[in-house]
Design a protein around this motif. Structure first.
Motif, PDB file in Angstrom:
ATOM      1  N   GLY A 163       0.838  -1.193   0.000  1.00 39.90           N
ATOM      2  CA  GLY A 163       0.000   0.000   0.000  1.00 39.90           C
ATOM      3  C   GLY A 163       0.872   1.241   0.000  1.00 39.90           C
ATOM      4  N   CYS A 164       0.462   2.252  -0.748  1.00 43.66           N
ATOM      5  CA  CYS A 164       1.270   3.463  -0.893  1.00 43.66           C
ATOM      6  C   CYS A 164       1.492   4.171   0.438  1.00 43.66           C
ATOM      7  CB  CYS A 164       0.617   4.409  -1.899  1.00 43.66           C
ATOM      8  SG  CYS A 164       0.665   3.776  -3.588  1.00 43.66           S
ATOM      9  N   PRO A 217       7.275   6.160  -3.034  1.00 43.54           N
ATOM     10  CA  PRO A 217       7.956   7.404  -3.412  1.00 43.54           C
ATOM     11  C   PRO A 217       7.064   8.311  -4.268  1.00 43.54           C
ATOM     12  CG  PRO A 217       8.959   5.501  -4.501  1.00 43.54           C
ATOM     13  CD  PRO A 217       7.924   4.974  -3.564  1.00 43.54           C
ATOM     14  N   GLU A 218       6.072   7.737  -4.912  1.00 49.30           N
ATOM     15  CA  GLU A 218       5.186   8.522  -5.782  1.00 49.30           C
ATOM     16  C   GLU A 218       3.964   9.056  -5.031  1.00 49.30           C
ATOM     17  OE1 GLU A 218       2.755   7.751  -9.922  1.00 49.30           O
ATOM     18  OE2 GLU A 218       4.537   6.559  -9.510  1.00 49.30           O
ATOM     19  N   HIS A 219       3.361   8.230  -4.183  1.00 48.06           N
ATOM     20  CA  HIS A 219       2.110   8.616  -3.529  1.00 48.06           C
ATOM     21  C   HIS A 219       2.171   8.654  -2.011  1.00 48.06           C
ATOM     22  CE1 HIS A 219       0.693   6.844  -7.412  1.00 48.06           C
ATOM     23  NE2 HIS A 219       0.134   8.026  -7.442  1.00 48.06           N
ATOM     24  N   GLY A 220       3.217   8.116  -1.422  1.00 53.30           N
ATOM     25  CA  GLY A 220       3.316   8.082   0.027  1.00 53.30           C
ATOM     26  C   GLY A 220       3.424   9.490   0.586  1.00 53.30           C
ATOM     27  N   ARG A 221       2.827   9.708   1.753  1.00 52.83           N
ATOM     28  CA  ARG A 221       2.898  11.032   2.370  1.00 52.83           C
ATOM     29  C   ARG A 221       2.907  10.851   3.883  1.00 52.83           C
ATOM     30  NH1 ARG A 221      -1.715  12.094   4.667  1.00 52.83           N
ATOM     31  NH2 ARG A 221      -3.582  11.023   4.023  1.00 52.83           N
ATOM     32  N   GLN A 222       3.498  11.799   4.544  1.00 51.45           N
ATOM     33  CA  GLN A 222       3.488  11.805   5.999  1.00 51.45           C
ATOM     34  C   GLN A 222       2.199  12.479   6.461  1.00 51.45           C
ATOM     35  OE1 GLN A 222       5.702  10.517   8.256  1.00 51.45           O
ATOM     36  NE2 GLN A 222       6.738   9.590   6.515  1.00 51.45           N
ATOM     37  N   PRO A 223       1.503  11.875   7.388  1.00 48.53           N
ATOM     38  CA  PRO A 223       0.294  12.512   7.907  1.00 48.53           C
ATOM     39  C   PRO A 223       0.633  13.833   8.593  1.00 48.53           C
ATOM     40  CG  PRO A 223       0.393  10.221   8.574  1.00 48.53           C
ATOM     41  CD  PRO A 223       1.714  10.561   7.959  1.00 48.53           C
ATOM     42  N   GLY A 224      -0.263  14.798   8.452  1.00 55.35           N
ATOM     43  CA  GLY A 224      -0.043  16.104   9.062  1.00 55.35           C
ATOM     44  C   GLY A 224      -0.297  16.113  10.555  1.00 55.35           C
ATOM     45  N   GLY A 281       4.729  12.408  15.358  1.00 54.22           N
ATOM     46  CA  GLY A 281       5.571  11.693  16.307  1.00 54.22           C
ATOM     47  C   GLY A 281       5.197  10.227  16.421  1.00 54.22           C
ATOM     48  N   TYR A 282       3.957   9.913  16.132  1.00 56.70           N
ATOM     49  CA  TYR A 282       3.517   8.513  16.138  1.00 56.70           C
ATOM     50  C   TYR A 282       3.693   7.891  14.756  1.00 56.70           C
ATOM     51  CZ  TYR A 282       0.494   4.457  16.038  1.00 56.70           C
ATOM     52  OH  TYR A 282       0.014   3.187  15.871  1.00 56.70           O
ATOM     53  N   TRP A 283       3.178   8.567  13.728  1.00 59.09           N
ATOM     54  CA  TRP A 283       3.146   7.983  12.387  1.00 59.09           C
ATOM     55  C   TRP A 283       4.511   7.882  11.727  1.00 59.09           C
ATOM     56  CZ3 TRP A 283      -0.595   5.098  10.951  1.00 59.09           C
ATOM     57  CH2 TRP A 283      -1.861   5.299  11.484  1.00 59.09           C
ATOM     58  N   GLY A 284       5.357   8.889  11.902  1.00 62.14           N
ATOM     59  CA  GLY A 284       6.676   8.855  11.261  1.00 62.14           C
ATOM     60  C   GLY A 284       7.458   7.596  11.618  1.00 62.14           C
ATOM     61  N   PRO A 285       7.677   7.327  12.912  1.00 60.23           N
ATOM     62  CA  PRO A 285       8.404   6.110  13.294  1.00 60.23           C
ATOM     63  C   PRO A 285       7.685   4.831  12.874  1.00 60.23           C
ATOM     64  CG  PRO A 285       8.388   7.671  15.107  1.00 60.23           C
ATOM     65  CD  PRO A 285       7.461   8.217  14.058  1.00 60.23           C
ATOM     66  N   LYS A 286       6.356   4.835  12.941  1.00 61.37           N
ATOM     67  CA  LYS A 286       5.609   3.633  12.554  1.00 61.37           C
ATOM     68  C   LYS A 286       5.855   3.303  11.082  1.00 61.37           C
ATOM     69  CE  LYS A 286       1.075   1.501  12.575  1.00 61.37           C
ATOM     70  NZ  LYS A 286       1.660   0.255  13.041  1.00 61.37           N
ATOM     71  N   LEU A 287       5.753   4.301  10.216  1.00 62.37           N
ATOM     72  CA  LEU A 287       5.962   4.069   8.787  1.00 62.37           C
ATOM     73  C   LEU A 287       7.424   3.715   8.497  1.00 62.37           C
ATOM     74  CD1 LEU A 287       3.684   6.886   7.333  1.00 62.37           C
ATOM     75  CD2 LEU A 287       3.143   4.463   7.623  1.00 62.37           C
TER      76      LEU A 287
END
Length: 154
Positions: free
Chosen positions: A76-77, A83-90, A94-100
């Motif tokens: 899943g993107c 690299p084309e569609h992935g994005r960091q949640p706004g 602090g939770y999502w960055g390390p998880k991804l």
């Protein structure tokens, strides 16, 4: 609710988010089902969601061609940082960055362990046209498959 500082045991920040994440399917996503259906229609037989016990990793490919030793992952993107569609949640970076980041690191570790064990790894992004992805998978499987034994044909 404060985030747990241990990333291995961190939990989503709210009970609602926890319910949402628990409802996300690990297998049988629409892209996976579409690709499997096209592979089956092309006469390819495979195993689904089999955990492999390898040195240094326990990968669970979405589609596995055991005879050809080809492992296919349909990524899943969002979850695998396309690299084309992935994005960091706004929100709650602090939770999502390390998880991804852990997801991507786990993907690389699985690729390395599979390759070291003699498997060929194919990664397909959910945004890829299924027909193109299947064509690519079939080429890899056909190239990796050992010669046929006896009169049995596929």
């Amino acid at each position: 609710m404060a985030l747990n500082s241990d990333p291995a045991t961190s939990t989503p920040p709210t009970p609602g988010r926890s319910r949402n994440m628990a409802a996300i399917k690990r297998r049988d996503t629409k892209p996976e089902r579409t690709i499997r259906s096209l592979l089956h229609a092309a006469g390819k037989r495979y195993r689904v969601d089999v955990r492999l016990l390898l040195e240094g990793a326990r990968p669970r490919p979405d589609i596995l061609f055991t005879r050809a030793k080809v492992a296919v992952f349909v990524d899943g993107c969002f979850w695998h940082c396309c690299p084309e569609h992935g994005r960091q949640p706004g929100v709650n970076g602090g939770y999502w960055g390390p998880k991804l980041e852990r997801n991507v690191a786990r993907d690389r570790a699985a690729d390395e362990a599979l390759t070291a064990a003699g498997w060929v790894v194919v990664r397909v992004w959910e945004h890829e046209p299924p027909e193109e992805a299947v064509e690519r998978i079939i080429k890899v499987v056909d190239a990796a498959a050992p010669p046929s034994r006896g009169a049995r044909t596929q």
